[in-house]
Design an enzyme around this catalytic site. Structure first.
Site, mmCIF file in Angstrom:
data_model
loop_
_atom_site.group_PDB
_atom_site.id
_atom_site.type_symbol
_atom_site.label_atom_id
_atom_site.label_comp_id
_atom_site.label_asym_id
_atom_site.label_seq_id
_atom_site.Cartn_x
_atom_site.Cartn_y
_atom_site.Cartn_z
ATOM 1 N N ASN A 235 10.873 1.437 -7.800
ATOM 2 C CA ASN A 235 11.790 0.923 -7.228
ATOM 3 C C ASN A 235 11.642 -0.509 -6.877
ATOM 4 O O ASN A 235 10.039 -0.657 -6.703
ATOM 5 C CB ASN A 235 12.292 1.518 -6.045
ATOM 6 C CG ASN A 235 12.896 2.848 -6.134
ATOM 7 O OD1 ASN A 235 13.726 3.311 -7.240
ATOM 8 N ND2 ASN A 235 12.718 3.571 -5.222
ATOM 9 N N ASP B 293 3.328 7.828 1.184
ATOM 10 C CA ASP B 293 2.976 7.659 -0.007
ATOM 11 C C ASP B 293 1.286 7.326 0.118
ATOM 12 O O ASP B 293 0.734 7.721 -0.955
ATOM 13 C CB ASP B 293 3.690 6.637 -0.517
ATOM 14 C CG ASP B 293 5.106 7.009 -0.870
ATOM 15 O OD1 ASP B 293 5.543 8.129 -1.117
ATOM 16 O OD2 ASP B 293 6.018 6.048 -0.897
ATOM 17 N N THR C 122 2.656 16.900 6.964
ATOM 18 C CA THR C 122 2.254 15.716 7.710
ATOM 19 C C THR C 122 2.956 15.530 8.901
ATOM 20 O O THR C 122 4.140 15.691 8.867
ATOM 21 C CB THR C 122 2.614 14.441 6.722
ATOM 22 O OG1 THR C 122 3.872 14.510 6.263
ATOM 23 C CG2 THR C 122 1.416 14.446 5.387
ATOM 24 N N GLY D 96 -1.128 13.350 12.848
ATOM 25 C CA GLY D 96 -2.117 13.769 11.797
ATOM 26 C C GLY D 96 -1.227 14.631 10.685
ATOM 27 O O GLY D 96 -0.066 14.536 10.101
ATOM 28 N N ASN E 253 6.674 16.565 5.102
ATOM 29 C CA ASN E 253 6.654 16.163 6.318
ATOM 30 C C ASN E 253 7.388 17.186 7.147
ATOM 31 O O ASN E 253 7.864 18.221 6.682
ATOM 32 C CB ASN E 253 6.905 14.480 6.535
ATOM 33 C CG ASN E 253 8.399 14.293 6.348
ATOM 34 O OD1 ASN E 253 9.390 15.641 6.092
ATOM 35 N ND2 ASN E 253 8.839 13.351 6.161
ATOM 36 N N ALA F 53 2.144 10.405 13.474
ATOM 37 C CA ALA F 53 0.850 9.764 14.447
ATOM 38 C C ALA F 53 0.087 10.921 14.893
ATOM 39 O O ALA F 53 -1.085 11.080 15.247
ATOM 40 C CB ALA F 53 1.381 9.111 15.676
ATOM 41 N N GLY G 219 8.825 2.310 -4.562
ATOM 42 C CA GLY G 219 9.217 3.778 -5.146
ATOM 43 C C GLY G 219 7.972 4.847 -4.730
ATOM 44 O O GLY G 219 6.942 4.246 -4.698
ATOM 45 N N LYS G 220 8.423 6.002 -4.447
ATOM 46 C CA LYS G 220 7.339 6.844 -4.103
ATOM 47 C C LYS G 220 6.281 7.083 -5.244
ATOM 48 O O LYS G 220 5.240 7.072 -5.000
ATOM 49 C CB LYS G 220 7.940 8.286 -3.612
ATOM 50 C CG LYS G 220 8.913 8.069 -2.355
ATOM 51 C CD LYS G 220 9.288 9.430 -1.827
ATOM 52 C CE LYS G 220 9.932 9.363 -0.526
ATOM 53 N NZ LYS G 220 9.112 9.310 0.530
#
Length: 303
Positions: free
Chosen positions: A12, A253, A220, A225, A185, A223, A40-41
């Protein structure tokens, strides 16, 4: 031992503005700064791995427009092999509109554009040319069928595949077994498991549950970790203390690209997560995604 990372994913152009707060409905606000850069990822993860010394091949789709040409030029300047980037006639290169706030948080809206044209056939044929030992990485800003073909084709070719299920989309649970690791995440883990994942304890339990499906798992936690689990062990990697957080855009990323670079040279998942956390933490101290990614020298390490 191969150090090649093959990234299948999105490209992107990022339109980034810095402002004090998001506007309310019907309100106009003045931004402090505006700039554009490649994003873009998929492209972000490719750049993150290349900056750390990996040989990187990028499989993607862009439009035959000025934005796509700029994207290709930027990726080539990073030393990334773009020979398998499709240029779609009449297509518009994907775009992301990023608002960055004073605390470093952001809000992002993505127009997928040509990313939706990245076909299963193109991915299948491209992966046929990848030598054993390479690490394949795929995220979720491309069609679900393309994600699933990447996992399937990697499995058939004996290639280790990192699946970053971001943003969260539903895919065939059978294919999650090919993810090694599955990287999500807390929000994405919550969507996968249909229950809240919000701290180290809940991330540990989520990793153990997801480890019954995927070959290995990384969750993930910003902050806080990351928590990781594979067939042999599991553990938590704390994030280092950093200076003022300027922009968290693309930090995930940076993590995935660094993790893939480390896996590609045969390091265990535990070490790869450590490098990923270091790269992600480094990136939040600078504006933008790719412009914030460290080199190996910058991190004081090597892969």
């Amino acid at each position: 031992m191969s150090a090649e990372v093959v990234v299948v994913g999105s490209a992107n152009l990022d339109y980034i503005i810095q402002l004090d707060a998001p506007p309310e409905p019907g309100q106009t606000v003045l931004a402090h700064h505006f700039h554009t850069q490649s994003g873009g990822k998929g492209a972000n993860q490719a750049v993150a791995a290349a900056r750390l010394g990996s040989s990187v091949r990028f499989i993607a789709a862009i439009g035959d427009d000025a934005e796509g040409a700029a994207m290709l030029s930027s990726l080539k300047a990073e030393g990334i092999d773009t020979s398998q980037v499709q240029i779609l006639p009449g297509g518009r290169t994907g775009a992301a509109f990023v608002s960055v706030f004073p605390n470093g948080e952001n809000s992002i809206s993505v127009v997928a554009g040509a990313n939706l044209g990245l076909s299963e056939v193109h991915v299948r044929e491209s992966l046929n040319h990848v030598r054993r030992g390479a690490i394949v990485v795929v995220q979720a800003e491309v069609p679900v069928a393309t994600i699933q073909e990447t996992l399937d084709a990697s499995q058939r070719a004996g290639l280790r595949c990192v699946l970053n299920l971001a943003p969260y989309v539903r895919i065939d649970e059978r294919l999650l077994r090919h993810a090694d690791p599955l990287v999500v995440n807390e929000s994405e883990a919550s969507a996968l498991l249909s229950r809240p994942v919000f701290d180290e304890a809940s991330s540990r339990e989520a990793a153990r549950q997801l480890g019954e499906i995927a070959s290995s798992v990384v969750i993930t936690m910003g902050a806080a970790g990351a928590y990781w689990l594979d067939k042999e062990d599991e553990g938590h990697v704390s994030a280092p203390a950093v200076g003022p957080v300027i922009d968290s855009t693309g930090a995930g990323d940076a993590f995935v690209g660094a993790l893939a670079a480390c896996l590609a040279v045969g390091r265990p998942l535990s070490e790869s997560v450590q490098l990923g956390v270091a790269a992600g933490s480094f990136s939040v101290m600078r504006l933008g995604a790719q412009s914030s990614y460290p080199t190996a020298q910058g991190l004081g390490t090597h892969v």
